[in-house]
Design a protein around this motif. Structure first.
Motif, PDB file in Angstrom:
ATOM      1  N   LEU A 211       0.839  -1.213   0.000  1.00  0.00           N
ATOM      2  CA  LEU A 211       0.000   0.000   0.000  1.00  0.00           C
ATOM      3  C   LEU A 211       0.869   1.256   0.000  1.00  0.00           C
ATOM      4  O   LEU A 211       0.586   2.225  -0.715  1.00  0.00           O
ATOM      5  CB  LEU A 211      -0.941   0.005   1.208  1.00  0.00           C
ATOM      6  CG  LEU A 211      -2.066  -1.022   1.170  1.00  0.00           C
ATOM      7  CD1 LEU A 211      -2.886  -0.984   2.457  1.00  0.00           C
ATOM      8  CD2 LEU A 211      -2.986  -0.784  -0.029  1.00  0.00           C
ATOM      9  N   ALA A 212       1.954   1.234   0.789  1.00  0.00           N
ATOM     10  CA  ALA A 212       2.839   2.413   0.849  1.00  0.00           C
ATOM     11  C   ALA A 212       3.516   2.621  -0.510  1.00  0.00           C
ATOM     12  O   ALA A 212       3.749   3.766  -0.926  1.00  0.00           O
ATOM     13  CB  ALA A 212       3.876   2.242   1.949  1.00  0.00           C
ATOM     14  N   THR A 213       3.828   1.537  -1.195  1.00  0.00           N
ATOM     15  CA  THR A 213       4.479   1.663  -2.505  1.00  0.00           C
ATOM     16  C   THR A 213       3.529   2.290  -3.521  1.00  0.00           C
ATOM     17  O   THR A 213       3.902   3.211  -4.262  1.00  0.00           O
ATOM     18  CB  THR A 213       4.954   0.276  -2.997  1.00  0.00           C
ATOM     19  OG1 THR A 213       5.842  -0.247  -2.020  1.00  0.00           O
ATOM     20  CG2 THR A 213       5.653   0.367  -4.336  1.00  0.00           C
ATOM     21  N   LEU A 214       2.287   1.790  -3.552  1.00  0.00           N
ATOM     22  CA  LEU A 214       1.292   2.370  -4.472  1.00  0.00           C
ATOM     23  C   LEU A 214       1.080   3.840  -4.157  1.00  0.00           C
ATOM     24  O   LEU A 214       1.074   4.700  -5.049  1.00  0.00           O
ATOM     25  CB  LEU A 214      -0.037   1.622  -4.341  1.00  0.00           C
ATOM     26  CG  LEU A 214      -0.369   0.552  -5.372  1.00  0.00           C
ATOM     27  CD1 LEU A 214      -0.737   1.164  -6.715  1.00  0.00           C
ATOM     28  CD2 LEU A 214       0.720  -0.472  -5.537  1.00  0.00           C
ATOM     29  N   ASN A 215       0.909   4.115  -2.859  1.00  0.00           N
ATOM     30  CA  ASN A 215       0.643   5.487  -2.439  1.00  0.00           C
ATOM     31  C   ASN A 215       1.836   6.388  -2.760  1.00  0.00           C
ATOM     32  O   ASN A 215       1.683   7.469  -3.341  1.00  0.00           O
ATOM     33  CB  ASN A 215       0.346   5.493  -0.932  1.00  0.00           C
ATOM     34  CG  ASN A 215      -0.259   6.798  -0.490  1.00  0.00           C
ATOM     35  OD1 ASN A 215      -0.989   7.423  -1.248  1.00  0.00           O
ATOM     36  ND2 ASN A 215       0.076   7.221   0.710  1.00  0.00           N
ATOM     37  N   GLY A 216       3.038   5.930  -2.418  1.00  0.00           N
ATOM     38  CA  GLY A 216       4.242   6.727  -2.642  1.00  0.00           C
ATOM     39  C   GLY A 216       4.481   6.979  -4.127  1.00  0.00           C
ATOM     40  O   GLY A 216       4.773   8.111  -4.537  1.00  0.00           O
ATOM     41  N   ALA A 217       4.345   5.939  -4.931  1.00  0.00           N
ATOM     42  CA  ALA A 217       4.598   6.090  -6.370  1.00  0.00           C
ATOM     43  C   ALA A 217       3.559   7.033  -6.981  1.00  0.00           C
ATOM     44  O   ALA A 217       3.885   7.885  -7.829  1.00  0.00           O
ATOM     45  CB  ALA A 217       4.555   4.725  -7.054  1.00  0.00           C
ATOM     46  N   THR A 218       2.303   6.900  -6.540  1.00  0.00           N
ATOM     47  CA  THR A 218       1.236   7.754  -7.085  1.00  0.00           C
ATOM     48  C   THR A 218       1.470   9.214  -6.706  1.00  0.00           C
ATOM     49  O   THR A 218       1.338  10.109  -7.542  1.00  0.00           O
ATOM     50  CB  THR A 218      -0.134   7.280  -6.554  1.00  0.00           C
ATOM     51  OG1 THR A 218      -0.250   5.892  -6.811  1.00  0.00           O
ATOM     52  CG2 THR A 218      -1.273   7.998  -7.225  1.00  0.00           C
ATOM     53  N   GLN A 219       1.826   9.431  -5.443  1.00  0.00           N
ATOM     54  CA  GLN A 219       2.080  10.814  -4.992  1.00  0.00           C
ATOM     55  C   GLN A 219       3.270  11.410  -5.733  1.00  0.00           C
ATOM     56  O   GLN A 219       3.251  12.570  -6.139  1.00  0.00           O
ATOM     57  CB  GLN A 219       2.356  10.836  -3.478  1.00  0.00           C
ATOM     58  CG  GLN A 219       1.146  10.530  -2.614  1.00  0.00           C
ATOM     59  CD  GLN A 219       0.030  11.539  -2.838  1.00  0.00           C
ATOM     60  OE1 GLN A 219       0.281  12.732  -2.943  1.00  0.00           O
ATOM     61  NE2 GLN A 219      -1.180  11.050  -2.957  1.00  0.00           N
ATOM     62  N   LEU A 220       4.319  10.600  -5.894  1.00  0.00           N
ATOM     63  CA  LEU A 220       5.507  11.086  -6.600  1.00  0.00           C
ATOM     64  C   LEU A 220       5.141  11.461  -8.033  1.00  0.00           C
ATOM     65  O   LEU A 220       5.529  12.529  -8.533  1.00  0.00           O
ATOM     66  CB  LEU A 220       6.598  10.006  -6.580  1.00  0.00           C
ATOM     67  CG  LEU A 220       7.921  10.379  -7.246  1.00  0.00           C
ATOM     68  CD1 LEU A 220       8.553  11.611  -6.590  1.00  0.00           C
ATOM     69  CD2 LEU A 220       8.901   9.206  -7.201  1.00  0.00           C
ATOM     70  N   ALA A 221       4.365  10.600  -8.686  1.00  0.00           N
ATOM     71  CA  ALA A 221       3.959  10.894 -10.068  1.00  0.00           C
ATOM     72  C   ALA A 221       3.141  12.179 -10.120  1.00  0.00           C
ATOM     73  O   ALA A 221       3.294  12.991 -11.035  1.00  0.00           O
ATOM     74  CB  ALA A 221       3.159   9.726 -10.642  1.00  0.00           C
ATOM     75  N   ALA A 222       2.265  12.373  -9.120  1.00  0.00           N
ATOM     76  CA  ALA A 222       1.390  13.551  -9.131  1.00  0.00           C
ATOM     77  C   ALA A 222       2.188  14.830  -8.867  1.00  0.00           C
ATOM     78  O   ALA A 222       1.887  15.876  -9.440  1.00  0.00           O
ATOM     79  CB  ALA A 222       0.287  13.388  -8.084  1.00  0.00           C
ATOM     80  N   LEU A 223       3.210  14.736  -8.006  1.00  0.00           N
ATOM     81  CA  LEU A 223       3.917  15.953  -7.577  1.00  0.00           C
ATOM     82  C   LEU A 223       5.136  16.278  -8.435  1.00  0.00           C
ATOM     83  O   LEU A 223       5.584  17.413  -8.460  1.00  0.00           O
ATOM     84  CB  LEU A 223       4.348  15.815  -6.102  1.00  0.00           C
ATOM     85  CG  LEU A 223       3.194  15.676  -5.104  1.00  0.00           C
ATOM     86  CD1 LEU A 223       3.714  15.433  -3.690  1.00  0.00           C
ATOM     87  CD2 LEU A 223       2.322  16.935  -5.118  1.00  0.00           C
ATOM     88  N   LEU A 231      10.478   8.795 -14.349  1.00  0.00           N
ATOM     89  CA  LEU A 231      10.392   8.274 -12.964  1.00  0.00           C
ATOM     90  C   LEU A 231      10.633   6.770 -12.957  1.00  0.00           C
ATOM     91  O   LEU A 231      11.306   6.233 -12.072  1.00  0.00           O
ATOM     92  CB  LEU A 231       9.028   8.605 -12.354  1.00  0.00           C
ATOM     93  CG  LEU A 231       8.739  10.101 -12.152  1.00  0.00           C
ATOM     94  CD1 LEU A 231       7.315  10.312 -11.648  1.00  0.00           C
ATOM     95  CD2 LEU A 231       9.736  10.717 -11.171  1.00  0.00           C
ATOM     96  N   ARG A 232      10.068   6.080 -13.968  1.00  0.00           N
ATOM     97  CA  ARG A 232      10.273   4.619 -14.048  1.00  0.00           C
ATOM     98  C   ARG A 232      11.749   4.303 -14.283  1.00  0.00           C
ATOM     99  O   ARG A 232      12.310   3.412 -13.628  1.00  0.00           O
ATOM    100  CB  ARG A 232       9.395   4.054 -15.176  1.00  0.00           C
ATOM    101  CG  ARG A 232       9.666   2.596 -15.508  1.00  0.00           C
ATOM    102  CD  ARG A 232       8.573   1.986 -16.378  1.00  0.00           C
ATOM    103  NE  ARG A 232       8.225   2.770 -17.543  1.00  0.00           N
ATOM    104  CZ  ARG A 232       8.954   2.862 -18.659  1.00  0.00           C
ATOM    105  NH1 ARG A 232      10.109   2.229 -18.754  1.00  0.00           N
ATOM    106  NH2 ARG A 232       8.533   3.614 -19.666  1.00  0.00           N
ATOM    107  N   GLU A 233      12.364   5.075 -15.174  1.00  0.00           N
ATOM    108  CA  GLU A 233      13.788   4.808 -15.486  1.00  0.00           C
ATOM    109  C   GLU A 233      14.673   5.028 -14.260  1.00  0.00           C
ATOM    110  O   GLU A 233      15.681   4.336 -14.086  1.00  0.00           O
ATOM    111  CB  GLU A 233      14.245   5.696 -16.652  1.00  0.00           C
ATOM    112  CG  GLU A 233      13.817   5.135 -18.003  1.00  0.00           C
ATOM    113  CD  GLU A 233      13.703   6.202 -19.094  1.00  0.00           C
ATOM    114  OE1 GLU A 233      14.258   7.305 -18.914  1.00  0.00           O
ATOM    115  OE2 GLU A 233      13.029   5.913 -20.110  1.00  0.00           O
ATOM    116  N   ARG A 234      14.280   5.962 -13.375  1.00  0.00           N
ATOM    117  CA  ARG A 234      15.093   6.242 -12.176  1.00  0.00           C
ATOM    118  C   ARG A 234      15.077   5.072 -11.184  1.00  0.00           C
ATOM    119  O   ARG A 234      15.921   4.970 -10.316  1.00  0.00           O
ATOM    120  CB  ARG A 234      14.590   7.499 -11.480  1.00  0.00           C
ATOM    121  CG  ARG A 234      15.014   8.726 -12.211  1.00  0.00           C
ATOM    122  CD  ARG A 234      14.802   9.971 -11.399  1.00  0.00           C
ATOM    123  NE  ARG A 234      15.117  11.119 -12.245  1.00  0.00           N
ATOM    124  CZ  ARG A 234      14.523  12.288 -12.162  1.00  0.00           C
ATOM    125  NH1 ARG A 234      13.586  12.486 -11.256  1.00  0.00           N
ATOM    126  NH2 ARG A 234      14.869  13.264 -12.962  1.00  0.00           N
TER     127      ARG A 234
END
Ligand SMILES: NC(=O)C1=CN([C@@H]2O[C@H](COP(=O)(O)OP(=O)(O)OC[C@H]3O[C@@H](n4cnc5c(N)ncnc54)[C@H](OP(=O)(O)O)[C@@H]3O)[C@@H](O)[C@H]2O)C=CC1
Ligand SMILES: O=C(O)[C@@H]1CCC=N1
Length: 277
Positions: A211-223, A231-234
């Motif tokens: 859940l933290a991974t989904l949430n973190g990745a989604t927030q990072l993508a949004a911000l 972001l994927r390549e990083r």
């Protein structure tokens, strides 16, 4: 709120519950909400919140600024026709039913002169509205006024993101993306958890991290200002673990599978339209 918002839900199930949870206390009080549902057990749950309830449409409907049609597409025509006697010209009708075109619903609401009701918005919300994190697509028929648009924008904006689209075809695309989308995401999280448990983590550990991974990745993508590809390549070190995982997803056609699933959802919306409108 630009004006008092009074709402009637026709159908008090999952989607009505999710929308009301975001709206009550934010855009209206419980006493501003009226729920019509065939199921007495469903009505009991609503009544406990201080909402007025009825098993069938009655004159209360005529005093509600907005009707939200939230029954399954299979039952929509019957439900709409039972409400029609209480429609007044000022009523803004919002349908959240999958597949059923706006103009079909407007025709079911035609008055004695045979003119369709065009103060009608077709909306495709999703269940994260329950926690104010929904995503909705909206389209308006030509009788919808600027004030109606504002009311709909405020209602759906109160439960998450709201995006206006042009036509029924685009609402079907929204259905395939964000309407059905939470189920794809839940399935993906379930698969991640099962994979982690197979590799030796406990269910609790796996759930927390997934859940933290989904949430973190989604927030990072949004911000982030970077593209999703960057972001994927990083994350993807050359010759590293992520590259190994992505190779499998790519070889099995992950993107194509997701897109085929979305096409199936969109096509089912078209079938629902053919079957029930
Ligand atoms: N669930 C979701 O994630 C989403 C759903 N939608 C749309 O929202 C609509 C509702 O879906 P959902 O909330 O999941 O469905 P539910 O079955 O949970 O809720 C519908 C409710 O309406 C009742 N009902 C049936 N016929 C009538 C009628 N004539 N008058 C009054 N009440 C009636 C049903 O009773 P009974 O069970 O006894 O039949 C049920 O309680 C659907 O059209 C769906 O396409 C849109 C976006 C997302
Ligand atoms: O599955 C369905 O038909 C509804 C519409 C979008 C989400 N749930």
């Amino acid at each position: 709120m630009t004006q008092e918002l009074t709402i009637a839900f026709i159908g008090g199930g999952n989607m009505a519950t999710a929308l009301a949870a975001g709206l009550i206390g934010k855009r209206c009080g419980a006493h501003d909400v009226h729920v019509i549902d065939k199921n007495p057990a469903v009505l009991d749950r609503w009544a406990q919140q201080g909402v007025s309830v009825a098993q069938a449409p009655d004159a209360t409907l005529a005093g509600r600024r907005v009707w939200i049609l939230a029954v399954k597409p299979q039952f929509l025509k019957e439900a709409v026709e039972s409400c029609r006697p209480f429609l007044v010209p000022d009523t803004l009708v919002v349908s959240v039913a999958a597949g059923i075109p706006a103009r079909a619903i407007g025709a079911w609401l035609a008055g004695p002169d045979g003119r369709p009701h065009t103060r009608l918005i077709r909306c495709m919300p999703n269940t994260p509205a329950l926690i104010g994190s929904g995503a909705s697509g909206l389209m308006a028929l030509d009788g919808v006024t600027q004030d109606d648009r504002l009311v709909a924008q405020q209602m759906l904006g109160a439960v998450g993101e709201a995006v206006w689209v042009q036509d029924d075809a685009q609402i079907d695309a929204v259905t395939a993306l964000s309407g059905s989308g939470p189920a794809y995401v839940f399935l993906f999280i379930e698969a991640l958890i099962q994979g982690a448990v197979r590799q030796g983590l406990t269910d609790d550990q796996a759930r927390t991290l997934a859940l933290a991974t989904l949430n973190g990745a989604t927030q990072l993508a949004a911000l982030s200002h970077e593209s999703l590809a960057v972001l994927r390549e990083r994350v993807t070190s050359k010759g590293g673990t992520t590259a190994a995982a992505l190779e499998v997803l790519d070889a099995r056609g992950f993107a194509a599978i997701v897109q085929q699933a979305m096409d199936a959802a969109r096509d089912r919306a078209a079938e629902l339209s053919r079957e029930f409108s």
